[in-house]
Design a protein around this motif. Structure first.
Motif, PDB file in Angstrom:
ATOM      1  N   SER A  53       0.843  -1.207   0.000  1.00 20.90           N
ATOM      2  CA  SER A  53       0.000   0.000   0.000  1.00 20.90           C
ATOM      3  C   SER A  53       0.875   1.253   0.000  1.00 20.90           C
ATOM      4  O   SER A  53       2.085   1.178   0.263  1.00 20.90           O
ATOM      5  CB  SER A  53      -0.917   0.032   1.235  1.00 20.90           C
ATOM      6  N   GLY A  54       0.237   2.381  -0.243  1.00 22.49           N
ATOM      7  CA  GLY A  54       0.940   3.657  -0.185  1.00 22.49           C
ATOM      8  C   GLY A  54       1.351   4.003   1.238  1.00 22.49           C
ATOM      9  O   GLY A  54       2.413   4.599   1.465  1.00 22.49           O
ATOM     10  N   THR A  55       0.520   3.630   2.197  1.00 24.63           N
ATOM     11  CA  THR A  55       0.847   3.886   3.604  1.00 24.63           C
ATOM     12  C   THR A  55       2.133   3.142   3.972  1.00 24.63           C
ATOM     13  O   THR A  55       3.035   3.709   4.614  1.00 24.63           O
ATOM     14  CB  THR A  55      -0.315   3.410   4.511  1.00 24.63           C
ATOM     15  N   LEU A  58       5.231   4.789   2.464  1.00 17.58           N
ATOM     16  CA  LEU A  58       5.703   5.927   3.280  1.00 17.58           C
ATOM     17  C   LEU A  58       6.424   5.417   4.531  1.00 17.58           C
ATOM     18  O   LEU A  58       7.495   5.918   4.895  1.00 17.58           O
ATOM     19  CB  LEU A  58       4.523   6.810   3.700  1.00 17.58           C
ATOM     20  N   ALA A  82      -3.107   9.162   5.765  1.00 22.87           N
ATOM     21  CA  ALA A  82      -1.975   8.216   5.738  1.00 22.87           C
ATOM     22  C   ALA A  82      -0.634   8.950   5.815  1.00 22.87           C
ATOM     23  O   ALA A  82       0.340   8.388   6.322  1.00 22.87           O
ATOM     24  CB  ALA A  82      -2.027   7.374   4.469  1.00 22.87           C
ATOM     25  N   THR A  83      -0.579  10.176   5.299  1.00 22.17           N
ATOM     26  CA  THR A  83       0.692  10.904   5.303  1.00 22.17           C
ATOM     27  C   THR A  83       1.186  11.102   6.733  1.00 22.17           C
ATOM     28  O   THR A  83       2.369  10.899   7.029  1.00 22.17           O
ATOM     29  CB  THR A  83       0.531  12.269   4.585  1.00 22.17           C
ATOM     30  N   ASP A 151       5.459  12.338  -1.212  1.00 19.89           N
ATOM     31  CA  ASP A 151       4.230  11.543  -1.206  1.00 19.89           C
ATOM     32  C   ASP A 151       3.560  11.764  -2.564  1.00 19.89           C
ATOM     33  O   ASP A 151       2.904  12.786  -2.793  1.00 19.89           O
ATOM     34  CB  ASP A 151       3.316  11.966  -0.049  1.00 19.89           C
ATOM     35  N   ALA A 153       1.373   9.706  -4.032  1.00 18.76           N
ATOM     36  CA  ALA A 153       0.229   8.789  -4.144  1.00 18.76           C
ATOM     37  C   ALA A 153      -0.812   9.289  -5.146  1.00 18.76           C
ATOM     38  O   ALA A 153      -1.535   8.492  -5.743  1.00 18.76           O
ATOM     39  CB  ALA A 153      -0.420   8.605  -2.778  1.00 18.76           C
ATOM     40  N   GLN A 154      -0.897  10.614  -5.317  1.00 12.70           N
ATOM     41  CA  GLN A 154      -1.929  11.168  -6.204  1.00 12.70           C
ATOM     42  C   GLN A 154      -1.318  11.740  -7.483  1.00 12.70           C
ATOM     43  O   GLN A 154      -1.991  12.471  -8.199  1.00 12.70           O
ATOM     44  CB  GLN A 154      -2.704  12.270  -5.458  1.00 12.70           C
ATOM     45  N   TYR A 177      -3.834   2.219  -4.971  1.00 15.41           N
ATOM     46  CA  TYR A 177      -5.200   1.977  -4.516  1.00 15.41           C
ATOM     47  C   TYR A 177      -6.153   2.110  -5.717  1.00 15.41           C
ATOM     48  O   TYR A 177      -5.842   2.807  -6.694  1.00 15.41           O
ATOM     49  CB  TYR A 177      -5.536   2.991  -3.412  1.00 15.41           C
ATOM     50  N   LYS A 180      -6.603   5.369  -7.783  1.00 10.67           N
ATOM     51  CA  LYS A 180      -5.452   6.171  -8.193  1.00 10.67           C
ATOM     52  C   LYS A 180      -5.257   6.163  -9.723  1.00 10.67           C
ATOM     53  O   LYS A 180      -5.851   5.356 -10.421  1.00 10.67           O
ATOM     54  CB  LYS A 180      -4.181   5.638  -7.495  1.00 10.67           C
ATOM     55  N   GLY A 187      -1.890  -1.494  -3.338  1.00 14.81           N
ATOM     56  CA  GLY A 187      -0.476  -1.599  -3.698  1.00 14.81           C
ATOM     57  C   GLY A 187       0.232  -0.283  -3.488  1.00 14.81           C
ATOM     58  O   GLY A 187      -0.404   0.762  -3.295  1.00 14.81           O
ATOM     59  N   TYR A 295      -9.801  17.467   1.720  1.00 15.34           N
ATOM     60  CA  TYR A 295     -10.257  16.634   2.823  1.00 15.34           C
ATOM     61  C   TYR A 295     -10.949  17.544   3.825  1.00 15.34           C
ATOM     62  O   TYR A 295     -10.549  18.708   3.954  1.00 15.34           O
ATOM     63  CB  TYR A 295      -9.050  15.928   3.469  1.00 15.34           C
TER      64      TYR A 295
HETATM   65  C1  LIG Z   1      -1.703  11.594  -0.437  1.00 10.07           C
HETATM   66  C2  LIG Z   1      -1.823  10.146  -0.051  1.00 10.07           C
HETATM   67  N1  LIG Z   1      -0.864   9.578   0.702  1.00 10.07           N
HETATM   68  C3  LIG Z   1      -0.926   8.290   1.064  1.00 10.07           C
HETATM   69  C4  LIG Z   1      -1.963   7.470   0.658  1.00 10.07           C
HETATM   70  C5  LIG Z   1      -2.019   6.072   1.168  1.00 10.07           C
HETATM   71  O1  LIG Z   1      -2.092   5.106   0.189  1.00 10.07           O
HETATM   72  P1  LIG Z   1      -2.839   3.707   0.476  1.00 10.07           P
HETATM   73  O2  LIG Z   1      -4.303   3.976   0.544  1.00 10.07           O
HETATM   74  O3  LIG Z   1      -2.458   2.883  -0.715  1.00 10.07           O
HETATM   75  O4  LIG Z   1      -2.291   3.159   1.740  1.00 10.07           O
HETATM   76  C6  LIG Z   1      -2.975   8.017  -0.153  1.00 10.07           C
HETATM   77  C7  LIG Z   1      -4.097   7.240  -0.678  1.00 10.07           C
HETATM   78  O5  LIG Z   1      -4.898   6.584  -0.343  1.00 10.07           O
HETATM   79  C8  LIG Z   1      -2.923   9.395  -0.509  1.00 10.07           C
HETATM   80  O6  LIG Z   1      -3.874   9.955  -1.244  1.00 10.07           O
END
Ligand SMILES: Cc1ncc(COP(=O)(O)O)c(C=O)c1O
Length: 352
Positions: A53-55, A58, A82-83, A151, A153-154, A177, A180, A187, A295
């Motif tokens: 995952s993205g989390t 990081l 998640a950041t 980061d 992710a986007q 995700y 995305k 992933g 958000y």
């Molecule tokens: C800016 C940002 N950072 C981190 C994440 C974490 O990614 P994930 O949902 O794959 O864990 C996301 C997305 O979901 C995100 O939008």
């Protein structure tokens, strides 16, 4: 409802998934290697490691940089939770700073935070698909000696001065995700040009640490991600064309997204601002358009953290809303969204 985002698959993904089933090599196979190689090539870095995952991307990046209890890590006030959660999971102490007019980390305030809190790592977020001011941030990194994790992710495919998101910092972190720009379902990936950091990442994701984790993805995810990656540029172009139509149509009544000079925005989300945001979102939803707020919170409201004043983020958070911009919208749907939002704002109910 016209959905805010949705993935789209072709016969090619279906065929690949069936072939993996038939081969019975469902994890640790050639698709995972292919994805890492092609993604590294696409971003323009030496190393790419896939994770679940993205989390986790990081978290592993922070750990590879040695973040541990009490180390300070700067994040912007506006991002997905998640950041900041990755910082807390790694044992770090988050420091939250304001954003600039592009919804990304304000480098001026970052410098204040660096002088005050001496962070080990800084995590700019390329929010909504628009690049943070990486030139200014990397210049500060050299001057003050902190590490940078982007980061991204986007921001798959976003660029600044011809260099992609994920290739500017010491490390990049991506999410794949389902929503995305490159979806795998779930992933993530870590990118870096640094051979020593690459070794540390490998230890973290492949049972080199004690206690050890398993952060792997399956061949199914890697195959879907690889095929999606090969279409990314074309789909980002479609996003950019839709965004440009929106910006032309909405500029009079809303604050439309700005593109940083020398950058390519990939419109993971198309985000507008208006003081009567809540009413507008409600009306859009009644018209069958899946408008959403990314958000509604600021990161320092979610977790214990140090922070500087965040007046911009506080205003933006009350005014931002996003409308569908994904590349599978039909021209008719784009026109319907333009007409509906124009009508909502011109009907007299909303004061623009
Ligand atoms: C800016 C940002 N950072 C981190 C994440 C974490 O990614 P994930 O949902 O794959 O864990 C996301 C997305 O979901 C995100 O939008």
């Amino acid at each position: 409802m016209i959905r805010i985002t949705e993935p789209n698959f072709s016969e090619e993904e279906k065929r690949a998934v069936l072939e993996i089933l038939e081969s019975r090599q469902i994890t640790r196979g050639s698709w995972t290697e292919t994805f890492s190689r092609e993604f590294a090539g696409y971003i323009g870095v030496k190393h790419c490691f896939t994770v679940c995952s993205g989390t986790v991307a990081l978290f592993v990046a922070l750990k590879a940089l040695g973040v541990d209890r009490g180390d300070r890590v700067v994040v912007p006030a506006m991002s997905f939770m998640a950041t900041i959660d990755a910082v807390c999971l790694a044992g770090g102490e988050p420091v939250v700073v304001d954003v600039d007019d592009f919804y990304t980390m304000d480098p001026n305030q970052l410098e204040d935070a660096v002088k005050k809190f001496s962070p080990k790592v800084v995590i700019p977020v390329h929010l909504y698909g628009g690049m943070a001011d990486m030139e200014a941030i990397m210049e500060l990194s050299e001057r003050y000696g902190f590490y940078v994790i982007e980061d991204s992710a986007q921001a798959h495919g976003a660029e600044l001065k011809g260099k992609k998101a994920g290739a500017w910092g010491h490390m990049g972190a991506f999410s794949f995700y389902a929503s995305k720009n490159v979806p795998m379902g779930e992933g993530g990936a870590i990118t870096t040009n640094d051979d020593e950091l690459a070794k540390k990442v490998r230890r973290w994701i492949d049972f080199g640490e004690s206690p050890a984790f398993n952060f792997r993805i399956t061949e199914f995810q890697a195959a879907i991600g690889t095929i999606q990656l090969r279409r990314l540029d074309e789909r980002n172009e479609r996003r950019r064309r839709i965004a440009s139509a929106y910006t032309k149509a909405f500029g009079e009544h809303f604050l439309v997204p700005a593109e940083r000079e020398g950058s390519k925005h990939v419109y993971h989300l198309y985000t507008l601002r208006h003081p009567e945001r809540d009413r507008i979102v409600e009306d859009l939803r009644s018209a069958g358009i899946d408008a959403r707020v990314y958000y509604p919170y600021l990161l320092h409201e979610l977790r214990d953290s140090l922070h500087l004043p965040t007046p911009r983020a506080e205003r933006f958070r009350r005014e931002v809303f996003s409308i569908p911009v994904h590349p599978y919208l039909t021209d008719e749907e784009v026109s319907y969204i333009v007409d509906s939002l124009t009508e909502i704002v011109s009907s007299g109910k909303i004061i623009s």
